[in-house]
Write a protein that holds these residues in place. Structure first.
Motif, PDB file in Angstrom:
ATOM      1  N   PHE A 243     -12.863  52.455  42.820  1.00  0.00           N
ATOM      2  CA  PHE A 243     -12.189  51.296  42.241  1.00  0.00           C
ATOM      3  C   PHE A 243     -11.392  51.675  40.993  1.00  0.00           C
ATOM      4  O   PHE A 243     -10.434  50.987  40.630  1.00  0.00           O
ATOM      5  CB  PHE A 243     -13.209  50.206  41.926  1.00  0.00           C
ATOM      6  N   ALA A 244     -11.782  52.781  40.335  1.00  0.00           N
ATOM      7  CA  ALA A 244     -11.017  53.259  39.189  1.00  0.00           C
ATOM      8  C   ALA A 244      -9.597  53.601  39.613  1.00  0.00           C
ATOM      9  O   ALA A 244      -8.626  53.327  38.887  1.00  0.00           O
ATOM     10  CB  ALA A 244     -11.689  54.483  38.565  1.00  0.00           C
ATOM     11  N   ALA A 245      -9.456  54.192  40.796  1.00  0.00           N
ATOM     12  CA  ALA A 245      -8.120  54.506  41.299  1.00  0.00           C
ATOM     13  C   ALA A 245      -7.287  53.242  41.476  1.00  0.00           C
ATOM     14  O   ALA A 245      -6.086  53.223  41.175  1.00  0.00           O
ATOM     15  CB  ALA A 245      -8.239  55.256  42.632  1.00  0.00           C
ATOM     16  N   ALA A 246      -7.932  52.170  41.955  1.00  0.00           N
ATOM     17  CA  ALA A 246      -7.226  50.897  42.120  1.00  0.00           C
ATOM     18  C   ALA A 246      -6.786  50.339  40.773  1.00  0.00           C
ATOM     19  O   ALA A 246      -5.659  49.841  40.628  1.00  0.00           O
ATOM     20  CB  ALA A 246      -8.126  49.896  42.851  1.00  0.00           C
ATOM     21  N   PHE A 247      -7.650  50.417  39.768  1.00  0.00           N
ATOM     22  CA  PHE A 247      -7.294  49.944  38.431  1.00  0.00           C
ATOM     23  C   PHE A 247      -6.123  50.745  37.859  1.00  0.00           C
ATOM     24  O   PHE A 247      -5.226  50.190  37.209  1.00  0.00           O
ATOM     25  CB  PHE A 247      -8.490  50.034  37.489  1.00  0.00           C
ATOM     26  N   MET A 248      -6.125  52.076  38.085  1.00  0.00           N
ATOM     27  CA  MET A 248      -5.039  52.911  37.575  1.00  0.00           C
ATOM     28  C   MET A 248      -3.717  52.555  38.240  1.00  0.00           C
ATOM     29  O   MET A 248      -2.664  52.568  37.598  1.00  0.00           O
ATOM     30  CB  MET A 248      -5.370  54.389  37.794  1.00  0.00           C
TER      31      MET A 248
ATOM     32  N   ARG B 158      -2.927  49.619  39.343  1.00  0.00           N
ATOM     33  CA  ARG B 158      -2.540  48.262  38.944  1.00  0.00           C
ATOM     34  C   ARG B 158      -2.133  48.182  37.474  1.00  0.00           C
ATOM     35  O   ARG B 158      -1.141  47.541  37.112  1.00  0.00           O
ATOM     36  CB  ARG B 158      -3.702  47.305  39.218  1.00  0.00           C
ATOM     37  N   PHE B 159      -2.908  48.836  36.594  1.00  0.00           N
ATOM     38  CA  PHE B 159      -2.700  48.676  35.150  1.00  0.00           C
ATOM     39  C   PHE B 159      -2.119  49.914  34.478  1.00  0.00           C
ATOM     40  O   PHE B 159      -1.705  49.839  33.317  1.00  0.00           O
ATOM     41  CB  PHE B 159      -4.013  48.308  34.467  1.00  0.00           C
ATOM     42  N   GLY B 160      -2.116  51.046  35.161  1.00  0.00           N
ATOM     43  CA  GLY B 160      -1.622  52.278  34.559  1.00  0.00           C
ATOM     44  C   GLY B 160      -2.741  53.144  34.034  1.00  0.00           C
ATOM     45  O   GLY B 160      -3.777  52.647  33.580  1.00  0.00           O
ATOM     46  N   VAL B 161      -2.529  54.462  34.072  1.00  0.00           N
ATOM     47  CA  VAL B 161      -3.564  55.413  33.672  1.00  0.00           C
ATOM     48  C   VAL B 161      -3.910  55.270  32.200  1.00  0.00           C
ATOM     49  O   VAL B 161      -5.085  55.261  31.810  1.00  0.00           O
ATOM     50  CB  VAL B 161      -3.104  56.851  33.985  1.00  0.00           C
ATOM     51  N   ARG B 162      -2.884  55.160  31.342  1.00  0.00           N
ATOM     52  CA  ARG B 162      -3.149  55.122  29.897  1.00  0.00           C
ATOM     53  C   ARG B 162      -3.990  53.913  29.518  1.00  0.00           C
ATOM     54  O   ARG B 162      -4.961  54.036  28.750  1.00  0.00           O
ATOM     55  CB  ARG B 162      -1.836  55.120  29.115  1.00  0.00           C
ATOM     56  N   ARG B 163      -3.654  52.735  30.028  1.00  0.00           N
ATOM     57  CA  ARG B 163      -4.422  51.538  29.692  1.00  0.00           C
ATOM     58  C   ARG B 163      -5.868  51.631  30.170  1.00  0.00           C
ATOM     59  O   ARG B 163      -6.798  51.230  29.460  1.00  0.00           O
ATOM     60  CB  ARG B 163      -3.762  50.312  30.302  1.00  0.00           C
ATOM     61  N   VAL B 164      -6.043  52.177  31.369  1.00  0.00           N
ATOM     62  CA  VAL B 164      -7.400  52.291  31.912  1.00  0.00           C
ATOM     63  C   VAL B 164      -8.228  53.267  31.081  1.00  0.00           C
ATOM     64  O   VAL B 164      -9.403  53.009  30.780  1.00  0.00           O
ATOM     65  CB  VAL B 164      -7.356  52.737  33.389  1.00  0.00           C
ATOM     66  N   ILE B 165      -7.614  54.376  30.680  1.00  0.00           N
ATOM     67  CA  ILE B 165      -8.358  55.352  29.874  1.00  0.00           C
ATOM     68  C   ILE B 165      -8.772  54.751  28.532  1.00  0.00           C
ATOM     69  O   ILE B 165      -9.927  54.895  28.100  1.00  0.00           O
ATOM     70  CB  ILE B 165      -7.507  56.622  29.648  1.00  0.00           C
ATOM     71  N   VAL B 166      -7.846  54.094  27.860  1.00  0.00           N
ATOM     72  CA  VAL B 166      -8.162  53.510  26.548  1.00  0.00           C
ATOM     73  C   VAL B 166      -9.244  52.443  26.692  1.00  0.00           C
ATOM     74  O   VAL B 166     -10.182  52.372  25.876  1.00  0.00           O
ATOM     75  CB  VAL B 166      -6.900  52.930  25.894  1.00  0.00           C
ATOM     76  N   PHE B 167      -9.132  51.607  27.712  1.00  0.00           N
ATOM     77  CA  PHE B 167     -10.169  50.587  27.950  1.00  0.00           C
ATOM     78  C   PHE B 167     -11.518  51.244  28.224  1.00  0.00           C
ATOM     79  O   PHE B 167     -12.553  50.790  27.710  1.00  0.00           O
ATOM     80  CB  PHE B 167      -9.768  49.704  29.130  1.00  0.00           C
ATOM     81  N   ALA B 168     -11.514  52.323  29.011  1.00  0.00           N
ATOM     82  CA  ALA B 168     -12.758  53.019  29.322  1.00  0.00           C
ATOM     83  C   ALA B 168     -13.393  53.611  28.065  1.00  0.00           C
ATOM     84  O   ALA B 168     -14.605  53.487  27.844  1.00  0.00           O
ATOM     85  CB  ALA B 168     -12.495  54.116  30.350  1.00  0.00           C
ATOM     86  N   LEU B 169     -12.582  54.255  27.233  1.00  0.00           N
ATOM     87  CA  LEU B 169     -13.110  54.844  25.998  1.00  0.00           C
ATOM     88  C   LEU B 169     -13.665  53.771  25.071  1.00  0.00           C
ATOM     89  O   LEU B 169     -14.713  53.962  24.436  1.00  0.00           O
ATOM     90  CB  LEU B 169     -12.009  55.639  25.301  1.00  0.00           C
ATOM     91  N   ALA B 170     -12.983  52.623  24.985  1.00  0.00           N
ATOM     92  CA  ALA B 170     -13.480  51.523  24.154  1.00  0.00           C
ATOM     93  C   ALA B 170     -14.814  51.002  24.690  1.00  0.00           C
ATOM     94  O   ALA B 170     -15.733  50.695  23.914  1.00  0.00           O
ATOM     95  CB  ALA B 170     -12.452  50.399  24.109  1.00  0.00           C
ATOM     96  N   THR B 171     -14.932  50.912  26.007  1.00  0.00           N
ATOM     97  CA  THR B 171     -16.175  50.431  26.612  1.00  0.00           C
ATOM     98  C   THR B 171     -17.329  51.379  26.322  1.00  0.00           C
ATOM     99  O   THR B 171     -18.438  50.951  25.964  1.00  0.00           O
ATOM    100  CB  THR B 171     -15.989  50.289  28.137  1.00  0.00           C
ATOM    101  N   ILE B 172     -17.076  52.678  26.461  1.00  0.00           N
ATOM    102  CA  ILE B 172     -18.124  53.664  26.154  1.00  0.00           C
ATOM    103  C   ILE B 172     -18.534  53.553  24.693  1.00  0.00           C
ATOM    104  O   ILE B 172     -19.728  53.600  24.354  1.00  0.00           O
ATOM    105  CB  ILE B 172     -17.622  55.088  26.472  1.00  0.00           C
TER     106      ILE B 172
END
Length: 432
Positions: free
Chosen positions: A74-79, A81-95
């Motif tokens: 599902f991470a691939a689907a998010f990337m 839809r929203f772009g790699v950079r946004r997904v990475i930043v959101f992931a780092l914030a969540t961690i």
């Protein structure tokens, strides 16, 4: 913008900006993998402070590993839809939220929430599917090398930070290690914001190895369609023996790496009188050898039968795990284990990705690997909980190591039962 100016500067020196994206991705996967590995040095301090048993702490780590794997497709689907950079930043914030929240926990359910659910969800968004996505979007030439580098960063990050984290824990307590992880996450997020771009077309560049700029594909109709695509692919491939063999062997891969060695090795060594810093240093040695072993595996996977590469990787890993209980946990014995096991830590990734692409086609390879990687993390979760249960109930980790070693030998046999290269599954295009 920083990326545009830097891309122009690099272009004048005949350097493609894709390598900057690789560096930012490498750092992201290194840091998030370090966050994944941090609890391995914190089990004993949590036991001492809160009185939790190993099996209870391991249950939180198992949840984290399961989510880490299940998020992959599902991470691939998010990337997309929203772009790699946004997904990475959101992931780092969540961690970061998960680790900051753990500073104030007092009950076991809070550990399950912060280190299990929240950290598991966040790290799952930056799992190995991220490396596969970046390598596919930015590279035609050197793609195998990039996959090997990014795969190595994931495993190496879980190990190389451990000596420092063990030292911080020993000197200042486990909360100092948590703050250190949060600092690494913040630095990685800033670098990603400044340098990461989703596709070469964003900077009017072709892929590495191509001449013409490839425009971004049209956006899907909606998020629901993107989220359904992994499930559609799973339905299609679940009827093939190739998928289930890859899934089973990668389940065993996770069983014998992340869930076992990464999670419990420091505590295992403590049972034999080895201090946490020394044990974590041995893990760091494994990480260094893994880095070269995985890149070498990527090189080999382009030149030899990947089925036999997997046979040797799993077979040698199984033998090394069966050897560990007989090493007497001396410096010499553990050094031998660290070298041979480290070279093989995650060397199975490039051949597995290559087989998935050969059998199911390049377009589906990322999603197929996402589901295979889910099997990896289910195996890791099984080992994380099972080894903790073994230590609690049997007062020894060693049965878990014998079981993992035996399963690796089984995986070696399963690998050579795969169809020979060149056989197409359900009409999928074969990548040569």
């Amino acid at each position: 913008m920083v990326s545009t100016a830097l891309a122009s500067t690099l272009a004048r020196r005949n350097i493609h900006y894709g390598w900057v994206v690789v560096a930012a991705t490498f750092l992201t996967m290194l840091v998030t993998a370090g966050a994944m590995g941090a609890p391995g040095v914190l089990i004993k301090p949590l036991q001492d402070e809160f009185g939790w048993e190993t099996s209870q702490i391991s249950s939180a780590l198992a949840i984290r590993l399961i989510l880490f794997g299940l998020m992959g497709p599902f991470a691939a689907a998010f990337m997309n839809r929203f772009g790699v950079r946004r997904v990475i930043v959101f992931a780092l914030a969540t961690i970061g939220v998960g680790f900051v929240g753990s500073l104030f926990m007092t009950h076991l359910w809070q550990l399950l929430l912060f280190w299990g659910v929240i950290v598991g969800f966040g790290t799952g968004l930056t799992a190995m599917v991220l490396g596969a996505t970046v390598s596919t979007r930015w590279f035609t030439k050197h793609r195998g090398l990039v996959v090997g580098m990014l795969s190595a960063s994931s495993a190496t990050g879980q190990l190389v930070f451990l000596p420092l984290m063990a030292e911080l824990t020993e000197r200042y307590g486990w909360r100092a290690t948590v703050l250190f992880v949060c600092g690494m996450i913040a630095v990685a997020a800033l670098i990603v914001l400044a340098l990461m771009r989703d596709r070469p077309a964003d900077l009017n560049l072709p892929l590495v190895g191509e001449i013409h700029v490839t425009p971004a594909p049209p956006q899907a109709t909606g998020l629901a369609t993107l989220l359904a695509s992994p499930l559609a692919v799973l339905k299609e491939i679940s009827g093939t023996s190739t998928f289930w063999i890859l899934f089973a062997t990668f389940f065993i891969c996770g069983l014998s790496t992340n869930g076992l060695i990464q999670t419990h090795f420091v505590t295992l060594c403590g049972d034999f009188g080895i201090l946490p810093v020394a044990a974590a240093s041995m893990l760091a040695v494994m990480g260094i050898f893994d880095f070269f072993g995985t890149i070498g595996s990527g090189w080999l996977s382009d030149r030899f039968d990947n089925r036999w590469l997997l046979f040797w990787y799993y077979g040698l890993r199984g033998l090394s795990l069966l050897y560990l209980p007989f090493s007497h946990f001396t410096f010499y014995g553990l050094s031998i284990f660290a070298v041979f096991y480290g070279l093989d830590w995650i060397a199975t990734v490039p051949p597995t990705v290559k087989i998935a692409a050969d059998r199911f086609g390049r377009e589906k390879a990322g999603l197929v690997f996402g589901w295979v990687f889910a099997g990896h993390q289910l195996g890791a979760a099984t080992a994380a909980f099972g080894a903790g249960l073994s230590r609690t109930e049997l007062e020894s980790y060693l049965p878990a190591f014998f079981v993992a070693g035996a399963f690796c030998l089984l995986a070696a046999i399963l690998a050579i039962t795969l169809r020979k290269p060149g056989i197409t599954i359900r009409g999928a295009a074969v990548a040569h």
